[in-house]
Design an enzyme around this catalytic site. Structure first.
Site, PDB file in Angstrom:
ATOM      1  N   ARG A  50       0.805  -1.228   0.000  1.00 32.49           N
ATOM      2  CA  ARG A  50       0.000   0.000   0.000  1.00 32.49           C
ATOM      3  C   ARG A  50       0.837   1.277   0.000  1.00 32.49           C
ATOM      4  O   ARG A  50       0.359   2.327  -0.373  1.00 32.49           O
ATOM      5  CB  ARG A  50      -0.908  -0.002   1.218  1.00 32.49           C
ATOM      6  N   HIS A 186      10.335 -21.905   7.133  1.00 31.69           N
ATOM      7  CA  HIS A 186      11.760 -21.714   6.794  1.00 31.69           C
ATOM      8  C   HIS A 186      12.694 -22.658   7.548  1.00 31.69           C
ATOM      9  O   HIS A 186      13.827 -22.859   7.138  1.00 31.69           O
ATOM     10  CB  HIS A 186      12.175 -20.247   6.931  1.00 31.69           C
ATOM     11  N   LYS A 190      16.758 -24.891   6.648  1.00 29.88           N
ATOM     12  CA  LYS A 190      18.012 -24.757   7.408  1.00 29.88           C
ATOM     13  C   LYS A 190      18.953 -25.914   7.116  1.00 29.88           C
ATOM     14  O   LYS A 190      18.525 -27.045   6.963  1.00 29.88           O
ATOM     15  CB  LYS A 190      17.712 -24.722   8.904  1.00 29.88           C
ATOM     16  N   GLU A 224      14.530 -18.146  22.324  1.00 27.60           N
ATOM     17  CA  GLU A 224      14.926 -16.906  21.652  1.00 27.60           C
ATOM     18  C   GLU A 224      15.188 -15.793  22.654  1.00 27.60           C
ATOM     19  O   GLU A 224      14.497 -15.688  23.667  1.00 27.60           O
ATOM     20  CB  GLU A 224      13.831 -16.446  20.696  1.00 27.60           C
ATOM     21  N   ASP A 243       2.837 -19.220  16.280  1.00 29.98           N
ATOM     22  CA  ASP A 243       3.999 -18.614  15.624  1.00 29.98           C
ATOM     23  C   ASP A 243       5.081 -19.652  15.318  1.00 29.98           C
ATOM     24  O   ASP A 243       5.604 -19.680  14.216  1.00 29.98           O
ATOM     25  CB  ASP A 243       4.560 -17.496  16.523  1.00 29.98           C
ATOM     26  N   HIS A 248       7.254 -24.697  12.839  1.00 28.33           N
ATOM     27  CA  HIS A 248       8.675 -25.051  12.899  1.00 28.33           C
ATOM     28  C   HIS A 248       8.937 -26.262  13.800  1.00 28.33           C
ATOM     29  O   HIS A 248       9.637 -27.198  13.431  1.00 28.33           O
ATOM     30  CB  HIS A 248       9.513 -23.892  13.442  1.00 28.33           C
ATOM     31  N   LYS A 344      10.015 -16.375  23.863  1.00 26.15           N
ATOM     32  CA  LYS A 344      10.683 -15.113  23.524  1.00 26.15           C
ATOM     33  C   LYS A 344      11.302 -14.541  24.784  1.00 26.15           C
ATOM     34  O   LYS A 344      10.841 -14.808  25.901  1.00 26.15           O
ATOM     35  CB  LYS A 344       9.660 -14.104  23.009  1.00 26.15           C
ATOM     36  N   LYS A 349      19.807 -17.384  22.577  1.00 25.33           N
ATOM     37  CA  LYS A 349      19.142 -17.836  21.359  1.00 25.33           C
ATOM     38  C   LYS A 349      19.673 -19.233  21.047  1.00 25.33           C
ATOM     39  O   LYS A 349      20.887 -19.405  20.872  1.00 25.33           O
ATOM     40  CB  LYS A 349      19.490 -16.870  20.224  1.00 25.33           C
TER      41      LYS A 349
HETATM   42  C1  BG6 Z   1       9.659 -17.015  12.634  1.00 24.41           C
HETATM   43  C2  BG6 Z   1       8.819 -16.517  13.781  1.00 24.41           C
HETATM   44  O1  BG6 Z   1       8.925 -17.899  11.840  1.00 24.41           O
HETATM   45  O2  BG6 Z   1      10.816 -17.659  13.126  1.00 24.41           O
HETATM   46  C3  BG6 Z   1       9.627 -15.595  14.675  1.00 24.41           C
HETATM   47  O3  BG6 Z   1       7.678 -15.829  13.282  1.00 24.41           O
HETATM   48  C4  BG6 Z   1      10.924 -16.260  15.091  1.00 24.41           C
HETATM   49  O4  BG6 Z   1       8.882 -15.204  15.817  1.00 24.41           O
HETATM   50  C5  BG6 Z   1      11.673 -16.813  13.883  1.00 24.41           C
HETATM   51  O5  BG6 Z   1      11.724 -15.306  15.766  1.00 24.41           O
HETATM   52  C6  BG6 Z   1      12.914 -17.594  14.283  1.00 24.41           C
HETATM   53  O6  BG6 Z   1      13.637 -17.932  13.146  1.00 24.41           O
HETATM   54  P1  BG6 Z   1      15.220 -18.117  13.169  1.00 24.41           P
HETATM   55  O7  BG6 Z   1      15.574 -18.556  11.798  1.00 24.41           O
HETATM   56  O8  BG6 Z   1      15.780 -16.762  13.530  1.00 24.41           O
HETATM   57  O9  BG6 Z   1      15.516 -19.113  14.220  1.00 24.41           O
END
Ligand code: BG6
Length: 506
Positions: A50, A186, A190, A224, A243, A248, A344, A349
């Site tokens: 937008r 995603h 990895k 995280e 999320d 994942h 979170k 991490k």
């Molecule tokens: C995302 C989530 O799919 O994955 C995020 O929406 C999260 O909240 C992230 O922080 C973590 O991905 P990575 O690759 O940084 O471990």
């Protein structure tokens, strides 16, 4: 070695192109793929959103993202930027989408992309249904089989629960067809996750012990340090389970627990994962705990609590932490608990999978000092220092009878070959039409079925103790109790114990 197939010319349209995902991950990945000549000369990227941006605004935005991700060679950048375009419009309005379709035709002509299109849906989850419907209606995406081809990449979370995922799947089926849809998770892109398959099935030593006879339990931690940043509104809608757990983490679990497919290709791989997901009964509320972070200290820096974050309701009951116990009720895994935790604003991490093996009989070591010895543990790290570490028992040299746990370590960094980010792998796969590392329709529905009853239970019983953990801690105490009840502990910190200098050496 066999080369992967050459890709067709293509135009990639990013819907939601001015967001964080596009800048931080998608555009830098496309730039790198182009620098490495993985995508053809005949390509274009069209950002759609937008904001009233010009092509140059979008190029500057992409440049910033690429620079944050790594070094940018000026010549290479200029060559890449010539392929970037921006169209401003509202994805819920047919006339704006028609204007996009018109702009596309011109861009496709000038870059001779032959009309092949990938639409990357990176807008908020609530827009997926109306957007796909509109794209189908105006003919911007066409059903599979037609040439030039159209593919659609859809971000997670795919739906809000099982019912909405089914609805979305039916729509996808009608508009584009399963063969042309790429549901992205995603984590499947990895390196360590892809390596897990090689690790499990290309080695002799692990597979025979990869079952309930030898494995005591499995832990999957999605820990995280970051908070929710500028994604407050998104996070309020989803919370930790939607999320990262529903997608994942359950995908990681499926890859860990699956049987070897007869042939490693998309359907074989996804069939095996779906079988695992089908064997997981829904999480029972008494086997799960939740949490939300309050203010605290992360690496010495004072940070605010979740309820003080931008876009968050000051009385929010959205969980930012969850831990749960799952079972995989099949022949290989019956009786082996799979513990999952995700949160979170924790102390560090790390996303890792920990396989805790059973203790062997140790009667013969009567009288030995085993205070620093644990059963074998295999740790697979999927973030930061990606790699694998196996803890084994070793006798300590010297005159005392002592056994200690020592690590055998593999780190990608030591291989000397740079890992490629997940989005590079997955974008390239989508351009090549390779669906192996994308989630299939049945998988996504099965994943929802595992967490849905828990989500419903939590929604019906709002928590009274939020926030219940401080930012910078390792989550709420109730998460520890979940394991302690069964005499177990979450793995803490790296498995490596600093070696003491051997006597007589400095
Ligand atoms: C995302 C989530 O799919 O994955 C995020 O929406 C999260 O909240 C992230 O922080 C973590 O991905 P990575 O690759 O940084 O471990």
């Amino acid at each position: 070695m066999a080369q992967r197939p050459v890709t067709d010319p293509v135009t990639l349209i990013i819907v939601g192109a001015t967001g964080d995902l596009a800048q931080r991950l998608l555009l830098p990945a496309l730039f790198r793929l182009r620098v490495d000549a993985q995508i053809p000369d005949r390509f274009a990227v069209v950002g759609f959103s937008r904001r009233g941006w010009s092509h140059d605004d979008f190029r500057a935005f992409a440049r910033e993202g690429a620079a944050r991700a790594g070094e940018v060679d000026e010549d290479a950048w200029r060559r890449f930027a010539d392929h970037l375009y921006f169209v401003s419009g509202d994805s819920t309005k047919d006339e704006d989408l028609r204007a996009l379709a018109q702009a596309l035709e011109k861009i496709e002509d000038s870059h001779r992309t032959g009309g092949n299109r990938i639409v990357y849906v990176a807008s908020p989850p609530s827009t997926y249904e109306p957007l796909l419907t509109a794209l189908g209606r105006i003919g911007l995406i066409r059903k599979d089989g037609a040439l030039p081809w159209t593919r659609v990449i859809i971000e997670k979370p795919f739906g809000h629960d099982e019912a909405s995922a089914r609805r979305l799947n039916a729509l996808v089926d009608q508009i584009i067809g399963e063969a042309a849809v790429f549901r992205i998770d995603h984590y499947l892109g990895k390196e360590t996750v892809q390596n897990m398959l090689v690790f499990r099935f290309a080695n002799t030593v692990f597979e025979p012990i990869w079952n309930r006879r030898y494995v005591d339990h499995v832990q999957i931690s999605f820990v995280e340090e970051i908070g929710i940043g500028s994604r407050g509104r998104f996070y309020e809608e989803v919370g930790v389970v939607r999320d990262v757990v529903q997608n994942h983490m359950l995908q990681l679990l499926a890859v860990i627990a699956m049987e070897p497919p007869a042939v490693f290709e998309a359907e074989g791989f996804r069939n095996e994962k779906a079988k695992v997901l089908r064997a997981i009964p829904p999480v029972r509320p008494e086997h799960a705990v939740r949490g939300q972070y309050g203010p605290g200290l992360v690496r010495g820096e004072r940070v605010r609590g979740y309820r003080e974050e931008e876009g968050v309701d000051p009385r929010s009951v959205t969980p930012t932490y969850a831990a749960m116990r799952l079972q995989v009720e099949n022949w290989r895994w019956a009786g082996v608990p799979f513990y999952l935790r995700a949160g979170k604003r924790l102390a560090r991490k790390e996303t890792e999978i920990v396989i805790d093996f059973r203790q062997p009989p140790l009667m013969m070591f009567r009288g030995w000092d085993m205070t620093e010895m644990d059963p074998n543990v295999l740790v697979m790290r999927t973030t930061e220092d990606e790699g694998i570490s196996l803890q084994i028992a070793a006798r300590i040299p010297g005159h005392r009878r002592q056994i200690r746990t020592v690590p055998l370590d593999f780190s990608y960094a030591e291989m000397g070959i740079a890992e490629r980010p997940a989005y590079e792998h997955l974008l390239l796969d989508a351009v090549r039409g390779e669906q192996t590392f994308f989630t299939r329709r049945d998988e996504v529905e099965l994943q929802w079925a595992v967490v849905d009853p828990l989500l419903r239970h939590w929604e019906e019983h709002p928590p009274r103790d939020f926030p219940n953990y401080a930012a910078g801690s390792m989550g709420p105490a109730v998460a520890d109790e979940l394991l302690e009840r069964a005499g177990r502990r979450w793995r803490t910190g790296p498995p490596i114990r600093e070696a003491e200098p051997a006597p007589g050496r400095s």
